[in-house]
Design an enzyme around this catalytic site. Structure first.
Site, mmCIF file in Angstrom:
data_model
loop_
_atom_site.group_PDB
_atom_site.id
_atom_site.type_symbol
_atom_site.label_atom_id
_atom_site.label_comp_id
_atom_site.label_asym_id
_atom_site.label_seq_id
_atom_site.Cartn_x
_atom_site.Cartn_y
_atom_site.Cartn_z
ATOM 1 N N GLU A 35 0.812 -1.216 0.000
ATOM 2 C CA GLU A 35 0.000 0.000 0.000
ATOM 3 C C GLU A 35 0.850 1.273 0.000
ATOM 4 O OE1 GLU A 35 -3.194 1.232 -0.226
ATOM 5 O OE2 GLU A 35 -3.618 -0.750 -1.011
ATOM 6 N N GLY A 36 2.039 1.205 0.595
ATOM 7 C CA GLY A 36 2.916 2.380 0.589
ATOM 8 C C GLY A 36 3.267 2.776 -0.835
ATOM 9 N N HIS A 37 3.699 1.792 -1.643
ATOM 10 C CA HIS A 37 4.016 2.091 -3.046
ATOM 11 C C HIS A 37 2.773 2.593 -3.781
ATOM 12 C CE1 HIS A 37 7.087 -1.189 -2.238
ATOM 13 N NE2 HIS A 37 7.854 -0.217 -2.703
ATOM 14 N N GLN A 149 8.059 8.603 2.993
ATOM 15 C CA GLN A 149 8.718 9.234 4.148
ATOM 16 C C GLN A 149 9.280 8.192 5.114
ATOM 17 O OE1 GLN A 149 9.631 12.228 4.687
ATOM 18 N NE2 GLN A 149 10.133 12.152 6.869
ATOM 19 N N GLN A 154 16.717 8.730 3.127
ATOM 20 C CA GLN A 154 16.812 8.655 1.663
ATOM 21 C C GLN A 154 16.221 9.917 1.023
ATOM 22 O OE1 GLN A 154 16.134 5.016 -0.843
ATOM 23 N NE2 GLN A 154 14.075 5.824 -1.006
ATOM 24 N N VAL A 177 2.686 4.681 5.223
ATOM 25 C CA VAL A 177 1.439 3.903 5.281
ATOM 26 C C VAL A 177 1.678 2.754 6.253
ATOM 27 C CG1 VAL A 177 -0.232 2.555 3.967
ATOM 28 C CG2 VAL A 177 0.865 4.548 2.922
ATOM 29 N N MET A 185 4.494 -0.121 6.573
ATOM 30 C CA MET A 185 4.551 -1.092 5.470
ATOM 31 C C MET A 185 5.924 -1.065 4.840
ATOM 32 S SD MET A 185 0.917 -1.346 3.732
ATOM 33 C CE MET A 185 -0.548 -1.505 4.747
#
Ligand code: PAF
Length: 289
Positions: A35-37, A149, A154, A177, A185
């Site tokens: 879900e983060g991506h 984030q 990075q 997320v 995640m």
């Protein structure tokens, strides 16, 4: 959605699609989408005319003892997920396309890469990230690029490269997320067995405890950190690092007077996990992740 393998194909596709006022958004990834991506892809889709996602497990950012060979890979699943988010181009090159024989350039950002994950994982890590991201920007020439984030260091490294090399790509950092129990995640969460998965939730609980201490008005770094240490100890987690650092410079912080990042890394079962929260310098605002 087109799946493209070569730099020449991506260049041609982006240049054909680029028209005045139609911005290009890039989501650089190493695949194993969660879900983060997908949240990055949604942000890119909402804000741009053309959305490119790169899927490349970048070998140069892994140390010899790290998980390059076992890093989760499932391109057809990833492609289906990206397509469902309305991505236009999935750029999935082979390593030789990105690093042909004779490749000899390395981008090294001094200072902020030498602490936290740079110290734990070694200097190659952020060199690898900075070099491949710059190369992807050169290939796709996006107007905007989207990063999570969760990888706060990075994001700062990439922003510094943009600033120092005068590269005109806007960097958007999207919120972390989390799973329902707060675990951030990560593609590496698949390495967690049931016990480790339960233990891993303590990372965010520890950051929450520290953030609550800050929200109650505490500015002293040791006091804030000790709230987090207590939660980690209760979960029998020994952090690789748990640090409070300036949110822009990553300099160590002894009192929170400006926005600060509370960052943690820990080995949990077979996974090395990272997480962070932003702790506000201002007493009236609330921290967020
Ligand atoms: O965050 C990642 O997945 C990687 O570090 C990135 C930015 C795609 C570079 O390989």
């Amino acid at each position: 959605m087109r799946i493209l393998r070569t730099i020449a194909e991506v260049r041609a596709a982006v240049s054909d699609a680029r028209t005045p006022g139609r911005t290009v958004g890039l989501v650089p990834t190493m695949g194993a989408f969660h879900e983060g991506h997908l949240s990055l892809m949604r942000a890119a889709r909402a804000q741009n005319g053309l959305v490119v996602v790169s899927l490349f497990v970048n070998p140069t950012q892994f140390a010899a003892n790290e998980d390059l060979s076992t890093y989760p890979r499932d391109e057809s699943r990833d492609a289906a997920l990206a397509e469902a988010e309305g991505v236009d181009i999935l750029f999935a090159p082979e390593p030789a396309e990105i690093y042909p024989d004779g490749f000899a350039t390395n981008i090294h950002v001094a200072g902020i890469t030498e602490v936290l994950d740079g110290a734990s994982r070694g200097p190659h890590h952020f060199d690898g990230v900075a070099t491949v991201v710059t190369k992807l920007f050169g290939i796709v020439r996006p107007d905007v690029a989207y990063f999570g984030q969760k990888d706060a260091q990075q994001v700062l490294v990439v922003r510094r490269v943009m600033r120092d090399l005068n590269l005109d790509v806007r960097i958007e950092a999207c919120p972390i997320v989390r799973e329902p129990d707060g675990l951030a995640m990560s593609s590496r969460n698949v390495y967690l067995d049931a016990d480790a998965r339960a233990q891993a939730a303590a990372l965010n609980r520890a950051l929450d405890a520290a953030a609550a201490t800050r929200s109650a008005g505490e500015r002293d770094a040791d006091s804030i950190l000790s709230a987090a240490h207590a939660v980690l100890a209760e979960a029998s987690l020994e952090p690789e690092y748990l640090e409070l650092r300036d949110a822009e410079t990553l300099h160590p912080v002894t009192r929170v007077e400006r926005d600060a990042l509370l960052l943690v890394a820990a080995r949990v079962g077979a996974a090395r996990l990272i997480d962070n929260h932003l702790l506000p310098g201002n007493d009236s605002s609330k921290g967020s992740s």
